[in-house]
Each structure stands twice: as structure tokens, then as C-alpha cells.
Design a protein around this motif. Sequence first.
Motif, mmCIF file in Angstrom:
data_model
loop_
_atom_site.group_PDB
_atom_site.id
_atom_site.type_symbol
_atom_site.label_atom_id
_atom_site.label_comp_id
_atom_site.label_asym_id
_atom_site.label_seq_id
_atom_site.Cartn_x
_atom_site.Cartn_y
_atom_site.Cartn_z
ATOM 1 N N UNK A 136 -47.301 37.547 -52.000
ATOM 2 C CA UNK A 136 -47.190 36.362 -51.138
ATOM 3 C C UNK A 136 -46.036 36.527 -50.137
ATOM 4 N N UNK A 137 -44.899 37.069 -50.633
ATOM 5 C CA UNK A 137 -43.779 37.298 -49.718
ATOM 6 C C UNK A 137 -44.136 38.315 -48.638
ATOM 7 N N UNK A 138 -44.816 39.401 -49.037
ATOM 8 C CA UNK A 138 -45.221 40.416 -48.056
ATOM 9 C C UNK A 138 -46.151 39.819 -47.011
ATOM 10 N N UNK A 139 -47.049 38.935 -47.467
ATOM 11 C CA UNK A 139 -47.959 38.290 -46.517
ATOM 12 C C UNK A 139 -47.176 37.418 -45.532
ATOM 13 N N UNK A 140 -46.158 36.720 -46.051
ATOM 14 C CA UNK A 140 -45.338 35.898 -45.142
ATOM 15 C C UNK A 140 -44.578 36.745 -44.136
ATOM 16 N N UNK A 141 -43.977 37.849 -44.614
ATOM 17 C CA UNK A 141 -43.250 38.743 -43.681
ATOM 18 C C UNK A 141 -44.197 39.356 -42.660
ATOM 19 N N UNK A 142 -45.436 39.674 -43.108
ATOM 20 C CA UNK A 142 -46.403 40.242 -42.161
ATOM 21 C C UNK A 142 -46.740 39.235 -41.063
ATOM 22 N N UNK A 143 -46.932 37.971 -41.466
ATOM 23 C CA UNK A 143 -47.253 36.950 -40.455
ATOM 24 C C UNK A 143 -46.097 36.751 -39.485
ATOM 25 N N UNK A 144 -44.841 36.713 -40.035
ATOM 26 C CA UNK A 144 -43.679 36.559 -39.129
ATOM 27 C C UNK A 144 -43.561 37.759 -38.193
#
Length: 569
Positions: A136-144
Motif C-alpha cells: 500500500x505504501x509503495x502504491x502511494x509513493x508511485x502515485x505521488x
Amino acid sequence: KNLQLLDDMAREKELAVENTSDTLSACRLRSKMLAKQLDHVDMEIEREEEAGNVAAVSRLQAMSSRLCTELEREKEQELRLALTQKQNLVELWQIETEQRKYDILREELQKDEEELQMQYQEEREVRIWKEKITALRAEGTRRTREKRKEKAQRECEERNKKLLEDAKRNHKKAVCFLRQSMARIHEKNAKEEVKAQEHMERRIQAVLSLKTSITSNRERLQTLQILNKAKALEAEKEEMKMREAILAEGGNVIREIFLHKRQQENEKKEEAFRELQKSRKMEIVSRILQERASMHKQRKSQSPTKAIKPRVIFSCICVLSPKSWHSPSVCSLAGKGTAPQGESSENRPQEVLWESGDEDAERDKTLLVPEFPGLWSQEYDLHKVPKAEDPTRLALRAMRKQMAEKKMEALQAGVVHKQTVPAQEHKGCAFHSKPSCIHFKDFDVGQTYKKKIVLTNASYSVNYCRLVGISECLKDFISVHFDPPGKMSSGMSCEFLVTFRPMINERLEGAIMFMAQTGPFSVPLKCTVKTCILALDKELVDFGSLVVGETISRTVSLTNSGALGTTFR
């Protein structure tokens, strides 16, 4: 581990018990069959005895004895198997009793294993939960990151638009400036072309004048040669007349002629000295006139308080001795600080004016003229007659030229200069090559082969070498790239590259010739084609001492060590 070992032993003993029981049952079955066969043979023996067949009786008796021995052997084996079976059963029972002792430990072990499995399951669930959080964190960093990339892309597009607009404006300005600069360059090129044409015309005129001067000088030389020949003939005639007159008077001819020649040489030296003195006097007068002109130009604009003494220079030059070879310098005469005795006090103001003007002129000259003028500041006059040089310098120059010519002749003739040291003298070749022989072997036509050779100075002192050439038969196939290294100290080395381009499939031999200070030397070179080289590993096949009817074999190996294949028989 102990429980596992007991289980394995129990399984092994169970297998052993099963195997021994199987073999025991098979042994009992064979003993029954042998007993039946023995009964049948006994019945046959009784029947044959009643019939009186002795041969059959003996054969059947032998068969019955053999069956008896086999039956006994089977019974013995049955007894052994029964014993082993009992032992295996006893051991199995012992192992089972041991297993019963460890039943509590086995149950505890099973409980521990179940707890361990539960712990592994909990750890697995925790790890899965952590991996979900990291995903979930990786997905958030990818979106940012994607948002930042889009923002940077929009900024880059805006910047590119601004750069394009600036580039268009700058291009318009550059085109305007380029047109102006091209117009200036065209004007400059036109002026340079005009100057080049004028320069070319001046050069053509100079060449034509040089050509006319050369022709006139040639005519003068021819006339001078004719005059010199005539003078030589007259001198010979006078010498002959002098000899006849001295012989008639009874004097020493050789001594008188020697004295006459010496007198003539002295007269020639005096004439050359007078001409040199005249030229130096003319040079000094021209310098004095230049100084006077410069003083007259700057007399009005200079202050009358500065003092150096040009009139002292002039007076000293006028009383120059005829035997002097160099004119006195301005600094040496001005440094004396005294005027000639015949000067009056009335001429002092004028002298002061001249002194001040000369000092300023010298100061301006030192500011404008460099200390060491270059060739570009001098204009060469084709019609200028060279000044007479010092006879001693001419003699030294001639001697050096003769020595250089002798050295070149000795070098071209291959004269060897011996190199010696206090203990011994160098003998042999001055340079050693590595490898000692350049060998291109097993070559193919149309290919290119290269080898780098090292030359080492093996003499006792500084030496040099240069490439002379290669053998005539190798010139079409061999090329040598050699940069002369100049002077090489003892032990130093240099390299050269030999390139071989074969055009024919033939053997070639020759050498590369060099010239050193100690004489010529060469490096041998040969090129060999592909050949087949057959050889046996034995010269004599020796079978040694033999017995009649015996067969001995020996192996002989035939080897082709060349690069070309062949057939043989």
C-alpha cells in the motif's frame, strides 16, 4: 533423533523378520520336495534290484546319496534360519519395549511440533500483513511520483515553449548581425585580394629584378673568372721569370719564392683590412648623421637641463685610430663625463641642447623599438650588397664545412668508428634485434602479417641507427615502418614494425639493412610456405628375443608437425 533412530531400527528388524520367514518357508518347502524325491528314488532302486539292472541301481544309489546330502544341507540351513528368526524377533521385541518407554516423550514431541507449526502460521500471517502494508505504501509513493512527473512534464513543456520563442527572437537578431558581419567580411576579403594582387606584382617585379641581377652577376663572374685565369697565367709567367733570374744570379729559388708569396699574402690582408676599415667608417658616419637628424627634429620640444654628450662621441670617432677594429660605444664615451680640451665656454649651451635632444630621442627609441627585433621587423633588399665579413670567421666557417663534408663522406662510405672503453674495445654488431631472425611461417596468400621488432644498443657508448633498405626480392611483399629515434645511449632500445603481404606462395629470404655509427648491420628475414613435416617416433623397431611360434606386436607413430595435410602409404 533417538525416536527417529528407534523407528528406523524397528522397521529394519520387521523387514529382516519378514525376509527370514520367507526364506525359512522356502527352505522347508525344498526339504519336503527333496524328501519326496528320495522316497521315489528308493522305490526305483528296489524295482531295479528286483529286475537285476546293476547299472541303473548304481546310478540311482548315487542320486539318492546326492539327495540325502542336499536334504541334510537344507535342514542345517533351516535350523540356522530358525535361530536368526528367533534372534530378530527378540531384538524386535526389545526395540518395541524401548519404544514403549519413550511414548511420553513422543507425545511431548508431537505437541511441540504442533506448537511450532502454529507459531510458523502466526509468523506467516504477520509477514503477509506487513507485505500488504508495504505494498500500500509503495502504491502511494508511485502515485505521488506520477503526480510529480506530470507536474515536471508540464513545467518542461512551458520552459520549452519559452525557449522556442527566445530562440526565434535570437535567430532574427543573429541573422541581422550575420548579414552585417558578412558584408564586413566581403569588404575585408576584397581589400585583402587587392593587397595580395599588389604583393604578387611586387614579388613578380622582385623576381624579374633578381633574374636580371643573376644574369648580370653571371656575366660578371664569367669576366672575373677570365680575369683570374689571365692573372694566374701572368703570375706563372712572372714566377718562371723570377726563377730564371734567381737561377741566373745563383740564389735559393724555393726561399725567394716563399718570401714573395708571403709578401703577396700580407698585401692582400692589408687591402682587406683597409676595405673593412672604410666600411666601418661609413657605418659610423651614417649613424652619426641619423643621430644628428633625430636631435634636430626634437631640439625645440625638449628641456635644456638633461645631459649626455654626443659631441664627445663625435670627437672620439674623428680621432679613431686606423688600427682599431671596433667603434667605441655611446655608453662608454658618455660615462667619462669630460669634453675635449679645445672647446670654449661659448659652445656649452649649444652642447647642452644637443645632449638633451639626444637623451629624449634615445628614450623614445627604447620605448618604441624592442630589445630583440624579429624577422618580421626587417625588410630584405634584393639589391643590397652584403658587407665584407671577418677573414677569421670565413676561415672557421670553411673549416667546419669541410669537417662536416668529410664526416658525411665517411658515413656514406661505411667507415667504421671503433668504440673503446678504458678496459676493452667493442667488437661485433652494435645493435641486437629481438627476435634475432624475423620469420613469417605458414602464411596464406592475400593475408597481412605484422611483427614488432626491438633493436637494442649493445655498444659501449651513444650510438644511432637509420634504415637503409631491404633486399631486392622482398620489396614487393615487405614494408618497414621505422621512426629514427636519434641518439641512443648504451642499453636503450627502439622498435620498428614489419608488415608482410604475400602475393605468391613461394619461400622468400632476405634481410633488412640498417646503418649505425659503428658501421652497417642487418636483421635476417625469411618467409616459409606451409609444408608437411612427417616424422616417426622410432628409428629402429626392435622385437627382442623371441620363441618359435610366439607373436609380438610393436606400435610405430607417424606424426605430421607441419601446417599442410598430406596422404601417405
